[in-house]
Design a protein around this motif. Structure first.
Motif, PDB file in Angstrom:
ATOM      1  N   PHE A 155      21.282 -22.139  58.182  1.00  0.00           N
ATOM      2  CA  PHE A 155      21.898 -21.757  59.445  1.00  0.00           C
ATOM      3  C   PHE A 155      23.397 -21.474  59.393  1.00  0.00           C
ATOM      4  O   PHE A 155      23.936 -20.917  60.339  1.00  0.00           O
ATOM      5  CB  PHE A 155      21.665 -22.866  60.481  1.00  0.00           C
ATOM      6  CG  PHE A 155      20.221 -23.077  60.832  1.00  0.00           C
ATOM      7  CD1 PHE A 155      19.569 -22.217  61.690  1.00  0.00           C
ATOM      8  CD2 PHE A 155      19.517 -24.144  60.290  1.00  0.00           C
ATOM      9  CE1 PHE A 155      18.241 -22.415  62.019  1.00  0.00           C
ATOM     10  CE2 PHE A 155      18.187 -24.356  60.602  1.00  0.00           C
ATOM     11  CZ  PHE A 155      17.539 -23.483  61.469  1.00  0.00           C
ATOM     12  N   SER A 156      24.086 -21.853  58.350  1.00  0.00           N
ATOM     13  CA  SER A 156      25.543 -21.703  58.347  1.00  0.00           C
ATOM     14  C   SER A 156      25.958 -20.254  58.105  1.00  0.00           C
ATOM     15  O   SER A 156      25.242 -19.471  57.477  1.00  0.00           O
ATOM     16  CB  SER A 156      26.154 -22.595  57.266  1.00  0.00           C
ATOM     17  OG  SER A 156      25.754 -22.153  55.974  1.00  0.00           O
ATOM     18  N   PHE A 157      27.133 -19.913  58.634  1.00  0.00           N
ATOM     19  CA  PHE A 157      27.767 -18.624  58.338  1.00  0.00           C
ATOM     20  C   PHE A 157      29.252 -18.764  58.656  1.00  0.00           C
ATOM     21  O   PHE A 157      29.692 -19.790  59.180  1.00  0.00           O
ATOM     22  CB  PHE A 157      27.115 -17.469  59.116  1.00  0.00           C
ATOM     23  CG  PHE A 157      27.302 -17.537  60.613  1.00  0.00           C
ATOM     24  CD1 PHE A 157      28.367 -16.892  61.217  1.00  0.00           C
ATOM     25  CD2 PHE A 157      26.404 -18.228  61.420  1.00  0.00           C
ATOM     26  CE1 PHE A 157      28.553 -16.935  62.600  1.00  0.00           C
ATOM     27  CE2 PHE A 157      26.574 -18.275  62.794  1.00  0.00           C
ATOM     28  CZ  PHE A 157      27.653 -17.633  63.381  1.00  0.00           C
ATOM     29  N   ALA A 249      26.302  -7.915  79.389  1.00  0.00           N
ATOM     30  CA  ALA A 249      27.152  -7.312  78.357  1.00  0.00           C
ATOM     31  C   ALA A 249      28.321  -8.214  77.981  1.00  0.00           C
ATOM     32  O   ALA A 249      29.037  -7.928  77.013  1.00  0.00           O
ATOM     33  CB  ALA A 249      27.680  -5.958  78.836  1.00  0.00           C
ATOM     34  N   LEU A 250      28.515  -9.304  78.731  1.00  0.00           N
ATOM     35  CA  LEU A 250      29.612 -10.231  78.453  1.00  0.00           C
ATOM     36  C   LEU A 250      29.166 -11.427  77.621  1.00  0.00           C
ATOM     37  O   LEU A 250      29.930 -12.368  77.418  1.00  0.00           O
ATOM     38  CB  LEU A 250      30.225 -10.724  79.769  1.00  0.00           C
ATOM     39  CG  LEU A 250      30.772  -9.647  80.704  1.00  0.00           C
ATOM     40  CD1 LEU A 250      31.388 -10.283  81.940  1.00  0.00           C
ATOM     41  CD2 LEU A 250      31.787  -8.758  79.991  1.00  0.00           C
ATOM     42  N   ILE A 251      27.929 -11.379  77.158  1.00  0.00           N
ATOM     43  CA  ILE A 251      27.430 -12.411  76.241  1.00  0.00           C
ATOM     44  C   ILE A 251      27.519 -11.852  74.830  1.00  0.00           C
ATOM     45  O   ILE A 251      26.863 -10.859  74.500  1.00  0.00           O
ATOM     46  CB  ILE A 251      25.977 -12.805  76.562  1.00  0.00           C
ATOM     47  CG1 ILE A 251      25.816 -13.181  78.028  1.00  0.00           C
ATOM     48  CG2 ILE A 251      25.527 -13.926  75.630  1.00  0.00           C
ATOM     49  CD1 ILE A 251      26.628 -14.370  78.480  1.00  0.00           C
ATOM     50  N   HIS A 252      28.322 -12.451  73.997  1.00  0.00           N
ATOM     51  CA  HIS A 252      28.520 -11.986  72.616  1.00  0.00           C
ATOM     52  C   HIS A 252      27.789 -12.944  71.688  1.00  0.00           C
ATOM     53  O   HIS A 252      28.027 -14.164  71.717  1.00  0.00           O
ATOM     54  CB  HIS A 252      30.011 -11.935  72.292  1.00  0.00           C
ATOM     55  CG  HIS A 252      30.829 -11.244  73.347  1.00  0.00           C
ATOM     56  ND1 HIS A 252      30.864  -9.871  73.480  1.00  0.00           N
ATOM     57  CD2 HIS A 252      31.609 -11.746  74.354  1.00  0.00           C
ATOM     58  CE1 HIS A 252      31.647  -9.550  74.500  1.00  0.00           C
ATOM     59  NE2 HIS A 252      32.107 -10.670  75.048  1.00  0.00           N
ATOM     60  N   ALA A 253      26.908 -12.402  70.862  1.00  0.00           N
ATOM     61  CA  ALA A 253      26.039 -13.247  70.039  1.00  0.00           C
ATOM     62  C   ALA A 253      25.892 -12.666  68.647  1.00  0.00           C
ATOM     63  O   ALA A 253      25.913 -11.441  68.456  1.00  0.00           O
ATOM     64  CB  ALA A 253      24.657 -13.370  70.689  1.00  0.00           C
ATOM     65  N   PRO A 254      25.714 -13.539  67.639  1.00  0.00           N
ATOM     66  CA  PRO A 254      25.478 -13.042  66.279  1.00  0.00           C
ATOM     67  C   PRO A 254      24.021 -12.616  66.104  1.00  0.00           C
ATOM     68  O   PRO A 254      23.107 -13.282  66.605  1.00  0.00           O
ATOM     69  CB  PRO A 254      25.798 -14.259  65.410  1.00  0.00           C
ATOM     70  CG  PRO A 254      25.423 -15.431  66.281  1.00  0.00           C
ATOM     71  CD  PRO A 254      25.745 -15.012  67.692  1.00  0.00           C
ATOM     72  N   ALA A 255      23.805 -11.519  65.408  1.00  0.00           N
ATOM     73  CA  ALA A 255      22.433 -11.108  65.111  1.00  0.00           C
ATOM     74  C   ALA A 255      21.760 -12.131  64.208  1.00  0.00           C
ATOM     75  O   ALA A 255      20.553 -12.368  64.303  1.00  0.00           O
ATOM     76  CB  ALA A 255      22.420  -9.730  64.445  1.00  0.00           C
ATOM     77  N   PHE A 261      17.314 -13.673  56.162  1.00  0.00           N
ATOM     78  CA  PHE A 261      17.701 -12.788  57.254  1.00  0.00           C
ATOM     79  C   PHE A 261      17.594 -11.348  56.775  1.00  0.00           C
ATOM     80  O   PHE A 261      18.247 -10.959  55.812  1.00  0.00           O
ATOM     81  CB  PHE A 261      19.128 -13.100  57.696  1.00  0.00           C
ATOM     82  CG  PHE A 261      19.650 -12.234  58.802  1.00  0.00           C
ATOM     83  CD1 PHE A 261      19.025 -12.213  60.033  1.00  0.00           C
ATOM     84  CD2 PHE A 261      20.756 -11.437  58.603  1.00  0.00           C
ATOM     85  CE1 PHE A 261      19.510 -11.419  61.063  1.00  0.00           C
ATOM     86  CE2 PHE A 261      21.260 -10.645  59.621  1.00  0.00           C
ATOM     87  CZ  PHE A 261      20.632 -10.632  60.850  1.00  0.00           C
ATOM     88  N   ASP A 262      16.768 -10.555  57.459  1.00  0.00           N
ATOM     89  CA  ASP A 262      16.546  -9.169  57.033  1.00  0.00           C
ATOM     90  C   ASP A 262      17.346  -8.161  57.844  1.00  0.00           C
ATOM     91  O   ASP A 262      17.156  -6.956  57.725  1.00  0.00           O
ATOM     92  CB  ASP A 262      15.058  -8.818  57.114  1.00  0.00           C
ATOM     93  CG  ASP A 262      14.510  -8.874  58.538  1.00  0.00           C
ATOM     94  OD1 ASP A 262      15.292  -9.132  59.473  1.00  0.00           O
ATOM     95  OD2 ASP A 262      13.290  -8.649  58.713  1.00  0.00           O
ATOM     96  N   PRO A 280      32.647  -9.292  58.226  1.00  0.00           N
ATOM     97  CA  PRO A 280      33.231  -9.008  56.913  1.00  0.00           C
ATOM     98  C   PRO A 280      32.720  -9.969  55.863  1.00  0.00           C
ATOM     99  O   PRO A 280      32.743 -11.185  56.039  1.00  0.00           O
ATOM    100  CB  PRO A 280      34.733  -9.212  57.171  1.00  0.00           C
ATOM    101  CG  PRO A 280      34.903  -8.911  58.627  1.00  0.00           C
ATOM    102  CD  PRO A 280      33.664  -9.445  59.280  1.00  0.00           C
ATOM    103  N   GLY A 281      32.207  -9.418  54.778  1.00  0.00           N
ATOM    104  CA  GLY A 281      31.653 -10.237  53.705  1.00  0.00           C
ATOM    105  C   GLY A 281      30.187 -10.559  53.893  1.00  0.00           C
ATOM    106  O   GLY A 281      29.544 -11.082  52.974  1.00  0.00           O
ATOM    107  N   GLY A 282      29.640 -10.254  55.075  1.00  0.00           N
ATOM    108  CA  GLY A 282      28.223 -10.497  55.321  1.00  0.00           C
ATOM    109  C   GLY A 282      27.957 -11.920  55.818  1.00  0.00           C
ATOM    110  O   GLY A 282      28.819 -12.795  55.729  1.00  0.00           O
ATOM    111  N   TRP A 283      26.753 -12.131  56.328  1.00  0.00           N
ATOM    112  CA  TRP A 283      26.396 -13.426  56.900  1.00  0.00           C
ATOM    113  C   TRP A 283      26.278 -14.525  55.843  1.00  0.00           C
ATOM    114  O   TRP A 283      26.322 -15.714  56.161  1.00  0.00           O
ATOM    115  CB  TRP A 283      25.082 -13.319  57.668  1.00  0.00           C
ATOM    116  CG  TRP A 283      25.164 -12.394  58.841  1.00  0.00           C
ATOM    117  CD1 TRP A 283      24.572 -11.168  58.954  1.00  0.00           C
ATOM    118  CD2 TRP A 283      25.890 -12.602  60.058  1.00  0.00           C
ATOM    119  NE1 TRP A 283      24.878 -10.603  60.172  1.00  0.00           N
ATOM    120  CE2 TRP A 283      25.685 -11.465  60.875  1.00  0.00           C
ATOM    121  CE3 TRP A 283      26.679 -13.644  60.550  1.00  0.00           C
ATOM    122  CZ2 TRP A 283      26.248 -11.335  62.138  1.00  0.00           C
ATOM    123  CZ3 TRP A 283      27.255 -13.522  61.812  1.00  0.00           C
ATOM    124  CH2 TRP A 283      27.037 -12.377  62.602  1.00  0.00           C
TER     125      TRP A 283
END
Length: 285
Positions: A155-157, A249-255, A261-262, A280-283
């Motif tokens: 789960f970390s990133f 549109a004001l909810i910002h979330a990581p894919a 993760f594909d 930057p650098g990827g997840w």
């Protein structure tokens, strides 16, 4: 002896179900499921009941910490271990399907709306609804995502890089927030790593936690959110959307949700949200 008793109970239960006309289906809330995860199970159970199923969830030890805030969840969708009957049937639906909100295999958006309105909104946590001051609320999930080596690998990133991507987007749109409220299970880390975000151009408020329910209230009542790959964050965003109706549109979330993760955004995300597809650098950086 323990194994013998367990086997005997399974055999007896099978015989009872064979001859019993009972149609009730039960599903155990797993011991690993925290508050946000349990809400996904409850949403799924509510959806199944709306579709005509006689289904309920069996509470875990962790359920008692929060069910008192949502009485209808306790009385309508869940039962105690002592209320399980030999004639009950066990459900085997996967976690992936339970959390696939808005997809054919999971609860629909209408079922989500019904669930929030019936089971969550009556809680004193959301009455009266008061919008927080202008700015952005940042909900940072740390905990075992970073402290447990096994969980960390899933789960970390780089959360700082992700937050900076969101702030760069807002700045490009001319909407750079003057104030950022930080709600987290690790405020010490946040103070050390986030105080100088975006060159220190923002007033940072680190909200002292009064417990998970206070944190939920603070995040959910915020109009603009930056959330993490956390079920708790997801539910705060769902509730915020329900309260305001026009802030998707004001909810910002990581894919990114979990490894492997594909590149496909995790299924609990609302496609109307601002989804950050990469950093930057990827997840895995």
């Amino acid at each position: 002896m323990v194994r013998y008793r367990s086997t005997a109970r399974t055999v007896v239960g099978g015989v009872v179900r064979w001859f019993s006309p009972s149609t009730r289906v039960i599903k155990d809330l797993p011991p690993w499921a925290g508050f946000g995860n349990q809400l996904f199970f409850c949403l799924w159970a509510s959806a199944q009941r709306q579709r005509g199923a006689d289904l309920c969830l069996v509470r875990s030890a962790r359920s008692t910490r929060w069910l008192e805030y949502f009485p209808l969840l306790a009385s309508e969708l869940t039962i105690g271990r002592e209320d399980v009957r030999l004639s009950d049937h066990r459900d085997l639906t996967s976690w992936e399907d339970i959390t696939a909100v808005g997809r054919p295999e999971g609860p629909t958006r209408d079922e989500l709306t019904y669930f929030i309105e019936r089971y969550l909104m009556p809680s004193e946590l959301f009455a009266p609804t008061v919008e927080l001051a202008r700015g952005v609320t940042l909900n940072v999930r740390r905990g075992d995502y970073f402290s447990d080596p096994e969980v960390r690998g899933k789960f970390s990133f780089d959360q700082v890089a992700y937050i900076e991507v969101v702030l760069k987007r807002l700045r490009a749109e001319g909407r750079a927030p003057e104030e950022i409220r930080v709600v987290s299970d690790d405020l010490a880390w946040c103070r050390e790593r986030l105080s100088h975000l975006d060159g220190g151009q923002h007033i940072m408020h680190f909200v002292e936690s009064g417990g998970p329910m206070d944190d939920l209230t603070c995040v959910a009542r915020s109009r603009e959110l930056v959330i993490m790959n956390s079920s708790f964050s997801i539910w705060a965003a769902y509730i915020s959307n329900h309260l305001y109706g026009d802030n998707h549109a004001l909810i910002h979330a990581p894919a990114f949700g979990t490894r492997p993760f594909d590149g496909t955004p995790w299924p609990s995300l609302d496609p109307r949200w601002d989804i950050v597809s990469n950093i930057p650098g990827g997840w895995d950086s």
